[in-house]
Design a protein around this motif. Sequence first.
Motif, PDB file in Angstrom:
ATOM      1  N   LEU A 189       1.039  -1.383  -0.007  1.00 30.04           N
ATOM      2  CA  LEU A 189      -0.253   0.135   0.445  1.00 30.04           C
ATOM      3  C   LEU A 189       0.866   1.312  -0.134  1.00 30.04           C
ATOM      4  O   LEU A 189       1.015   2.368  -0.599  1.00 30.04           O
ATOM      5  N   SER A 190       2.095   1.140   0.582  1.00 29.85           N
ATOM      6  CA  SER A 190       2.779   2.356   0.916  1.00 29.85           C
ATOM      7  C   SER A 190       4.026   3.619  -0.255  1.00 29.85           C
ATOM      8  O   SER A 190       3.778   4.008  -0.187  1.00 29.85           O
ATOM      9  N   GLU A 191       3.759   1.654  -1.424  1.00 28.53           N
ATOM     10  CA  GLU A 191       4.974   2.289  -1.673  1.00 28.53           C
ATOM     11  C   GLU A 191       4.026   2.500  -3.325  1.00 28.53           C
ATOM     12  O   GLU A 191       4.189   2.658  -4.253  1.00 28.53           O
ATOM     13  N   SER A 192       2.538   1.598  -3.460  1.00 23.87           N
ATOM     14  CA  SER A 192       1.810   2.466  -4.193  1.00 23.87           C
ATOM     15  C   SER A 192       0.806   3.367  -4.654  1.00 23.87           C
ATOM     16  O   SER A 192       0.631   3.539  -5.926  1.00 23.87           O
ATOM     17  N   VAL A 193       1.549   4.511  -3.670  1.00 24.96           N
ATOM     18  CA  VAL A 193       1.023   5.917  -3.824  1.00 24.96           C
ATOM     19  C   VAL A 193       1.675   6.745  -3.722  1.00 24.96           C
ATOM     20  O   VAL A 193       2.865   6.547  -3.075  1.00 24.96           O
ATOM     21  N   PRO A 194       1.575   8.199  -3.993  1.00 22.93           N
ATOM     22  CA  PRO A 194       2.807   9.231  -3.999  1.00 22.93           C
ATOM     23  C   PRO A 194       2.920   9.444  -2.307  1.00 22.93           C
ATOM     24  O   PRO A 194       2.154   9.264  -1.467  1.00 22.93           O
ATOM     25  N   ALA A 195       3.972  10.167  -1.951  1.00 19.11           N
ATOM     26  CA  ALA A 195       4.186  10.532  -1.439  1.00 19.11           C
ATOM     27  C   ALA A 195       3.065  11.413  -0.363  1.00 19.11           C
ATOM     28  O   ALA A 195       2.680  11.226   0.525  1.00 19.11           O
ATOM     29  N   ALA A 196       2.802  12.590  -1.388  1.00 18.51           N
ATOM     30  CA  ALA A 196       2.302  13.183  -0.836  1.00 18.51           C
ATOM     31  C   ALA A 196       0.644  12.570  -0.104  1.00 18.51           C
ATOM     32  O   ALA A 196       0.171  13.033   0.524  1.00 18.51           O
ATOM     33  N   ASP A 197       0.510  12.024  -0.878  1.00 16.49           N
ATOM     34  CA  ASP A 197      -1.137  11.033  -0.215  1.00 16.49           C
ATOM     35  C   ASP A 197      -0.459   9.396   0.545  1.00 16.49           C
ATOM     36  O   ASP A 197      -1.754   9.244   0.798  1.00 16.49           O
ATOM     37  N   ARG A 198       0.278   9.776   0.996  1.00 13.32           N
ATOM     38  CA  ARG A 198       0.155   8.239   1.544  1.00 13.32           C
ATOM     39  C   ARG A 198      -0.427   8.278   2.796  1.00 13.32           C
ATOM     40  O   ARG A 198      -0.722   7.626   3.744  1.00 13.32           O
ATOM     41  N   PRO A 199       0.211   9.200   3.839  1.00  8.58           N
ATOM     42  CA  PRO A 199      -0.770   9.888   5.552  1.00  8.58           C
ATOM     43  C   PRO A 199      -2.333   9.465   5.194  1.00  8.58           C
ATOM     44  O   PRO A 199      -2.319   8.467   5.683  1.00  8.58           O
ATOM     45  N   GLY A 200      -2.836   9.812   4.358  1.00  8.31           N
ATOM     46  CA  GLY A 200      -3.932   9.916   4.059  1.00  8.31           C
ATOM     47  C   GLY A 200      -4.636   8.047   4.306  1.00  8.31           C
ATOM     48  O   GLY A 200      -5.340   8.128   4.095  1.00  8.31           O
ATOM     49  N   VAL A 201      -4.306   7.673   3.335  1.00  6.16           N
ATOM     50  CA  VAL A 201      -3.946   6.940   2.601  1.00  6.16           C
ATOM     51  C   VAL A 201      -4.002   5.441   3.591  1.00  6.16           C
ATOM     52  O   VAL A 201      -4.534   4.225   4.288  1.00  6.16           O
ATOM     53  N   GLN A 202      -2.606   5.540   4.304  1.00 11.37           N
ATOM     54  CA  GLN A 202      -2.252   4.633   5.684  1.00 11.37           C
ATOM     55  C   GLN A 202      -3.790   5.201   6.792  1.00 11.37           C
ATOM     56  O   GLN A 202      -3.883   3.627   7.226  1.00 11.37           O
ATOM     57  N   GLY A 203      -4.021   5.924   6.759  1.00 17.96           N
ATOM     58  CA  GLY A 203      -5.207   6.464   7.559  1.00 17.96           C
ATOM     59  C   GLY A 203      -6.505   5.432   7.003  1.00 17.96           C
ATOM     60  O   GLY A 203      -6.765   5.561   7.712  1.00 17.96           O
ATOM     61  N   LEU A 204      -6.765   5.666   5.839  1.00 21.81           N
ATOM     62  CA  LEU A 204      -7.896   4.944   5.848  1.00 21.81           C
ATOM     63  C   LEU A 204      -7.609   3.376   5.985  1.00 21.81           C
ATOM     64  O   LEU A 204      -8.087   2.409   6.070  1.00 21.81           O
ATOM     65  N   SER A 205      -6.707   3.051   5.605  1.00 25.22           N
ATOM     66  CA  SER A 205      -6.667   1.627   5.961  1.00 25.22           C
ATOM     67  C   SER A 205      -6.376   1.840   7.445  1.00 25.22           C
ATOM     68  O   SER A 205      -7.022   0.243   7.995  1.00 25.22           O
ATOM     69  N   ASP A 206      -5.653   2.207   8.044  1.00 27.02           N
ATOM     70  CA  ASP A 206      -6.131   1.187   9.931  1.00 27.02           C
ATOM     71  C   ASP A 206      -7.581   1.716  10.249  1.00 27.02           C
ATOM     72  O   ASP A 206      -8.184   0.980  11.137  1.00 27.02           O
ATOM     73  N   LEU A 207      -8.286   2.717   9.274  1.00 27.05           N
ATOM     74  CA  LEU A 207      -9.771   2.390   9.608  1.00 27.05           C
ATOM     75  C   LEU A 207     -10.251   1.696   9.029  1.00 27.05           C
ATOM     76  O   LEU A 207     -11.370   1.424   9.906  1.00 27.05           O
ATOM     77  N   LEU A 208     -10.104   1.598   7.744  1.00 28.96           N
ATOM     78  CA  LEU A 208     -10.589  -0.058   7.066  1.00 28.96           C
ATOM     79  C   LEU A 208     -10.518  -1.361   8.375  1.00 28.96           C
ATOM     80  O   LEU A 208     -11.405  -1.942   8.848  1.00 28.96           O
ATOM     81  N   MET A 209      -9.154  -1.458   8.863  1.00 34.11           N
ATOM     82  CA  MET A 209      -8.779  -2.686   9.503  1.00 34.11           C
ATOM     83  C   MET A 209      -9.090  -2.614  10.876  1.00 34.11           C
ATOM     84  O   MET A 209     -10.214  -3.769  11.450  1.00 34.11           O
ATOM     85  N   GLY A 210      -9.730  -1.224  11.195  1.00 31.19           N
ATOM     86  CA  GLY A 210     -10.109  -1.020  12.982  1.00 31.19           C
ATOM     87  C   GLY A 210     -11.722  -1.688  12.722  1.00 31.19           C
ATOM     88  O   GLY A 210     -12.500  -1.943  13.498  1.00 31.19           O
ATOM     89  N   LEU A 211     -12.586  -0.826  11.604  1.00 32.54           N
ATOM     90  CA  LEU A 211     -13.829  -1.444  11.275  1.00 32.54           C
ATOM     91  C   LEU A 211     -13.666  -2.506  11.112  1.00 32.54           C
ATOM     92  O   LEU A 211     -14.648  -3.567  11.932  1.00 32.54           O
ATOM     93  N   ALA A 212     -13.106  -2.744  10.087  1.00 32.64           N
ATOM     94  CA  ALA A 212     -12.744  -5.068   9.564  1.00 32.64           C
ATOM     95  C   ALA A 212     -12.722  -6.068  11.725  1.00 32.64           C
ATOM     96  O   ALA A 212     -13.789  -6.559  11.774  1.00 32.64           O
ATOM     97  N   GLY A 213     -12.161  -5.346  12.046  1.00 33.82           N
ATOM     98  CA  GLY A 213     -12.481  -6.187  13.041  1.00 33.82           C
ATOM     99  C   GLY A 213     -12.916  -5.780  14.104  1.00 33.82           C
ATOM    100  O   GLY A 213     -13.399  -6.904  15.109  1.00 33.82           O
ATOM    101  N   ALA A 214     -13.576  -4.664  14.608  1.00 35.72           N
ATOM    102  CA  ALA A 214     -14.567  -4.590  14.942  1.00 35.72           C
ATOM    103  C   ALA A 214     -16.060  -4.993  15.084  1.00 35.72           C
ATOM    104  O   ALA A 214     -16.981  -5.993  15.618  1.00 35.72           O
TER     105      ALA A 214
END
Length: 434
Positions: free
Chosen positions: A363-388
């Motif tokens: 995931l981290s290497e597949s998006v532009p550097a400027a977009d990585r924080p937001g995309v990683q945040g989206l990944s963590d959000l979806l991970m948390g929702l999936a686990g919950a």
Amino acid sequence: MATDLTAPAPPRPDVAAIQRRTLRLLFLTQIVGGLGVAIGISVGALLAARIAGTALAGLAQSAGVVGAALLAVPVTRLMAARGRRPGLVLAYLIGATGGVLVVAAAVTRVVPLLFVGMLLFGGGTAANLQARYSAVDLAEPARRGRQLSLVVWATTIGSVTAPNLASFADDATRGWGVPTLAGPFVFSAVAFVLAAVVLFALLRPDPLRTARRLAAAEPAAPAGPDRAVTRRGGMVAAWRTVRGRPAARLGIAAVAVGHLVMVAVMSMTPVHLGEWHSDADVLRVVGIVLSLHIAGMYAFSPVVGWLTDRLGRRPVILGGVALLLAACAVAGTAGHHTPPLSVGLALLGLGWSGTMVAGSTLLSESVPAADRPGVQGLSDLLMGLAGAGAAAVSGFVMRAVGYPTLTLLAAIAVVPLVALAMRRPGAEPLDEED
């Protein structure tokens, strides 16, 4: 007080000394914090089943997951304004408050209080996750991975040890009038307070504020397509970025699905064991099984990372999926026999590690550097929702059709991920920083 970006940056030798001190401190507090989180989680479903019933036991576990995700928002905002130290201290103190409320719920048998306590208990998890980022604030680029791994390994030590202390904690607090299965949460609260006190007293200077001063003192970097623009728009903008990149979609799916399967099976394993063992034995058995599971999750993460670089991201994701399927098969057919169930839970942890490490890297290497924080945040959000969601539903599934069927449904959940990972990779270039 706002960070003074005009203050002179400390010389490099001082920065290296600050980083060594920070790593030693984080290593210590991650052991303590990891112990606090794991000792509570190891009996959380069992305690919830006693107070609220088996069907709601998974909801109690999911409350802790949701709490960690929600509390990350104010904690990270505080860190952005004041630095790492106040944010980590706040998260641990919230987790300690949650532990105290869980004990109060066990004494009074008030179900809503139990859920509020578990929600706040997620503060301990939020602190442990944020500590990983603290380890790289001042790290040299060539050493960031190793120094991050050091903090992850410290979490492993506390997490693997904790379930085996649950029985001791229960016995030690019984004389204080603490109900059965609530004693581990007393230990959790003490561990979180201890970690908060140590960080408040010793995490000076703050690594994030020091890194900001260093960055402010350096000459401005030349503008570039990935460096010059800080993109806004939150999760919607992040999803738009991911949607057009197949590799990024696979990375997010691997992280979320692997976490869903792991949580669904792991959260109900203590309840399954509780159906076959007496109160005198169940904590000891749960401690053994969950210790092996947590070891599978974290202890071999450096090896998984090495394989991810050596073999590639997709093969390791598929290897993680294979381990998750094997884990479901072994655990689902183990019955009340502890050895095969322990093997199944260890495989479950290894499979999660494969999907998490390789998926996050892809995931981290597949998006532009400027977009990585937001995309990683989206990944963590979806991970948390999936686990919950998995934790919440698993209790109802367990009550309706039993543990073996729960593991079968968890195995079926990985089928879409297999299909996505087996698709022919496109010609999409990876974004690399200069």
